[in-house]
Scaffold this active site. Structure first.
Site, PDB file in Angstrom:
ATOM      1  N   ALA A  65      28.834 -37.173  31.895  1.00 37.62           N
ATOM      2  CA  ALA A  65      27.518 -36.848  31.338  1.00 37.62           C
ATOM      3  C   ALA A  65      26.568 -36.681  32.520  1.00 37.62           C
ATOM      4  CB  ALA A  65      27.053 -37.971  30.432  1.00 37.62           C
ATOM      5  N   GLY A 109      32.131 -38.777  30.565  1.00 33.98           N
ATOM      6  CA  GLY A 109      32.063 -37.894  29.403  1.00 33.98           C
ATOM      7  C   GLY A 109      33.028 -36.717  29.514  1.00 33.98           C
ATOM      8  N   GLU A 112      36.224 -38.009  28.330  1.00 29.18           N
ATOM      9  CA  GLU A 112      36.076 -38.219  26.878  1.00 29.18           C
ATOM     10  C   GLU A 112      36.126 -36.897  26.118  1.00 29.18           C
ATOM     11  OE1 GLU A 112      32.540 -40.528  27.854  1.00 29.18           O
ATOM     12  OE2 GLU A 112      33.323 -42.131  26.598  1.00 29.18           O
ATOM     13  N   GLU A 132      31.928 -45.160  34.505  1.00 29.37           N
ATOM     14  CA  GLU A 132      30.558 -45.507  34.092  1.00 29.37           C
ATOM     15  C   GLU A 132      30.150 -46.886  34.582  1.00 29.37           C
ATOM     16  OE1 GLU A 132      32.905 -44.176  32.079  1.00 29.37           O
ATOM     17  OE2 GLU A 132      32.015 -42.695  30.712  1.00 29.37           O
TER      18      GLU A 132
HETATM   19  C1  HXC Z   1      24.873 -35.057  37.346  1.00 29.91           C
HETATM   20  C2  HXC Z   1      26.434 -34.569  38.938  1.00 29.91           C
HETATM   21  C3  HXC Z   1      27.397 -35.345  38.292  1.00 29.91           C
HETATM   22  C4  HXC Z   1      27.017 -35.991  37.072  1.00 29.91           C
HETATM   23  C5  HXC Z   1      28.288 -34.529  40.049  1.00 29.91           C
HETATM   24  N1  HXC Z   1      27.033 -34.074  40.016  1.00 29.91           N
HETATM   25  N2  HXC Z   1      28.547 -35.306  39.009  1.00 29.91           N
HETATM   26  N3  HXC Z   1      25.181 -34.433  38.465  1.00 29.91           N
HETATM   27  N4  HXC Z   1      25.752 -35.819  36.645  1.00 29.91           N
HETATM   28  N5  HXC Z   1      27.868 -36.709  36.337  1.00 29.91           N
HETATM   29  C6  HXC Z   1      26.367 -33.208  40.995  1.00 29.91           C
HETATM   30  C7  HXC Z   1      26.023 -33.935  42.283  1.00 29.91           C
HETATM   31  O1  HXC Z   1      24.827 -34.648  42.138  1.00 29.91           O
HETATM   32  C8  HXC Z   1      25.909 -32.778  43.245  1.00 29.91           C
HETATM   33  O2  HXC Z   1      24.666 -32.121  43.063  1.00 29.91           O
HETATM   34  C9  HXC Z   1      26.985 -31.824  42.771  1.00 29.91           C
HETATM   35  O3  HXC Z   1      27.251 -32.172  41.417  1.00 29.91           O
HETATM   36  C10 HXC Z   1      28.287 -31.974  43.554  1.00 29.91           C
HETATM   37  O4  HXC Z   1      28.674 -33.317  43.525  1.00 29.91           O
HETATM   38  P1  HXC Z   1      29.045 -34.160  44.838  1.00 29.91           P
HETATM   39  O5  HXC Z   1      28.902 -35.584  44.492  1.00 29.91           O
HETATM   40  O6  HXC Z   1      28.285 -33.667  46.012  1.00 29.91           O
HETATM   41  O7  HXC Z   1      30.587 -33.749  45.018  1.00 29.91           O
HETATM   42  P2  HXC Z   1      31.746 -34.626  45.661  1.00 29.91           P
HETATM   43  O8  HXC Z   1      31.254 -35.327  46.888  1.00 29.91           O
HETATM   44  O9  HXC Z   1      32.916 -33.719  45.798  1.00 29.91           O
HETATM   45  O10 HXC Z   1      32.078 -35.777  44.603  1.00 29.91           O
HETATM   46  C11 HXC Z   1      32.597 -35.421  43.320  1.00 29.91           C
HETATM   47  C12 HXC Z   1      32.508 -36.642  42.346  1.00 29.91           C
HETATM   48  C13 HXC Z   1      31.043 -37.166  42.351  1.00 29.91           C
HETATM   49  C14 HXC Z   1      33.468 -37.737  42.814  1.00 29.91           C
HETATM   50  C15 HXC Z   1      32.957 -36.141  40.984  1.00 29.91           C
HETATM   51  O11 HXC Z   1      30.144 -36.064  42.118  1.00 29.91           O
HETATM   52  C16 HXC Z   1      30.797 -38.212  41.291  1.00 29.91           C
HETATM   53  O12 HXC Z   1      31.156 -39.373  41.474  1.00 29.91           O
HETATM   54  N6  HXC Z   1      30.100 -37.830  40.205  1.00 29.91           N
HETATM   55  C17 HXC Z   1      29.714 -38.735  39.158  1.00 29.91           C
HETATM   56  C18 HXC Z   1      30.902 -39.140  38.321  1.00 29.91           C
HETATM   57  C19 HXC Z   1      30.507 -40.115  37.228  1.00 29.91           C
HETATM   58  O13 HXC Z   1      30.000 -41.221  37.528  1.00 29.91           O
HETATM   59  N7  HXC Z   1      30.693 -39.749  35.966  1.00 29.91           N
HETATM   60  C20 HXC Z   1      30.282 -40.546  34.817  1.00 29.91           C
HETATM   61  C21 HXC Z   1      28.876 -40.185  34.395  1.00 29.91           C
HETATM   62  S1  HXC Z   1      28.315 -41.222  33.078  1.00 29.91           S
HETATM   63  P3  HXC Z   1      23.523 -32.113  44.218  1.00 29.91           P
HETATM   64  O14 HXC Z   1      22.433 -31.297  43.601  1.00 29.91           O
HETATM   65  O15 HXC Z   1      23.169 -33.530  44.448  1.00 29.91           O
HETATM   66  O16 HXC Z   1      24.191 -31.458  45.385  1.00 29.91           O
HETATM   67  C22 HXC Z   1      29.044 -40.637  31.690  1.00 29.91           C
HETATM   68  C23 HXC Z   1      28.699 -41.360  30.388  1.00 29.91           C
HETATM   69  C24 HXC Z   1      29.248 -40.647  29.179  1.00 29.91           C
HETATM   70  O17 HXC Z   1      29.799 -39.739  31.711  1.00 29.91           O
HETATM   71  C25 HXC Z   1      28.632 -41.154  27.882  1.00 29.91           C
HETATM   72  C26 HXC Z   1      27.725 -40.168  27.210  1.00 29.91           C
HETATM   73  C27 HXC Z   1      27.178 -40.626  25.867  1.00 29.91           C
END
Ligand code: HXC
Length: 258
Positions: A65, A109, A112, A132
């Site tokens: 998400a 997400g 999911e 998360e």
């Molecule tokens: C918003 C995101 C994002 C996310 C990546 N980006 N994941 N933006 N939400 N979930 C953005 C980064 O901010 C960045 O933008 C660009 O995408 C590239 O990501 P990087 O981090 O620079 O890439 P990399 O170093 O290759 O790392 C990839 C990654 C990392 C390991 C996937 O991005 C990451 O850990 N992302 C978050 C994963 C996560 O925690 N997911 C769960 C979210 S909570 P900028 O503009 O900064 O360059 C969830 C709850 C669901 O899903 C429930 C809903 C009801």
């Protein structure tokens, strides 16, 4: 309909929906989930579509998400809007088969969403996770429930509590994905599977999907009865007569959804 965050193509009875927020690794925001729900619902109602494939980019199916959209929300806002609740429900109401073709990250997400599809075909680069916990929250689109049912308690707890990622091999070993293929072959494999499904009778495809999904909702006795009744009901269709006649006549069945 033109969409901003997804790309939809319909070809040879298959609707291919590509998540398209490349700058955010296809993070799921409200707009994307709304458009995805609309595209799925249109595909479900389109007589030309017989199977649906959801995919992302090579680097990410979806990295979760959208954290930037969620970060400043209050409990009251999340609760009153039932954040993403409606969107999740909409996806699981689609009657036609949906395949997730996953390359790269399928996190939070994103994992999911893949699990809400009927089955997952993964590239050997796929990485699944429910990280998360690293953000001070837990899964909110079904991860604690679906991952536990699909891979068992121990592995699900491991994923949700440590936030570690599972690679494609581990995902296949644990039953999360149905097939793993080299990255370059992912779309051919997924579209090939979708074409195979598109050749079947929609009546039996929808019945099979409903019956398998019932296994996650009910007791074994009720599930077996549900399956048997659906099985019996298919004998009221022309497609059953055609399928069995084609077998006897050693020819390809021509199903007409009747
Ligand atoms: C918003 C995101 C994002 C996310 C990546 N980006 N994941 N933006 N939400 N979930 C953005 C980064 O901010 C960045 O933008 C660009 O995408 C590239 O990501 P990087 O981090 O620079 O890439 P990399 O170093 O290759 O790392 C990839 C990654 C990392 C390991 C996937 O991005 C990451 O850990 N992302 C978050 C994963 C996560 O925690 N997911 C769960 C979210 S909570 P900028 O503009 O900064 O360059 C969830 C709850 C669901 O899903 C429930 C809903 C009801």
């Amino acid at each position: 309909m033109a969409f901003e965050t997804i790309i939809v193509e319909v070809e040879d009875h298959v609707a291919l929906i590509k998540l398209n927020r490349p700058d955010a690794l296809n993070a799921l925001n409200s707009e994307l989930l709304k458009e995805l729900g609309q595209a799925l619902s249109e595909a479900d109602q389109n007589d030309k579509v017989r199977c649906i494939v959801i995919t992302g980019s090579e680097k990410a199916f979806a990295a979760g998400a959208d954290i930037k959209e969620m970060s400043e929300k209050t409990f009251v806002e999340m609760f009153l809007s039932d954040f993403f609740g409606d969107h999740g429900d909409a996806i699981t109401k689609i009657r036609k088969p949906i395949i997730a073709a996953v390359s790269g990250y399928a996190l939070g997400g994103g994992c999911e969403l893949a699990m809400m599809c009927d089955f997952i075909i993964a590239s050997d680069t796929a990485k699944f996770g429910q990280p998360e916990i690293n953000l001070g929250v837990i899964a909110g689109l079904g991860g604690t429930q679906r991952l536990t049912r699909y891979v068992g308690k121990s592995k699900s707890m491991d994923m949700h509590l440590t936030g570690r990622f599972m690679d494609a091999d581990e995902a296949e070993r644990s039953g999360l994905v149905s097939r793993v293929v080299p990255g370059k072959k992912l779309m051919d494999e997924a579209m090939g599977a979708a074409q195979k499904i598109a050749e079947k009778s929609m009546l039996s495809a929808i019945a099979a999907k409903e019956a398998v999904n019932r296994a996650y909702e009910t007791t074994l006795t009720e599930g077996l009865l549900y399956e048997r009744r659906l099985f019996h009901s298919l004998f009221a269709t022309e497609d059953q007569k055609e399928g069995m006649a084609a077998f006897a006549e050693k020819r390809q069945a021509q199903f007409r959804d009747k």
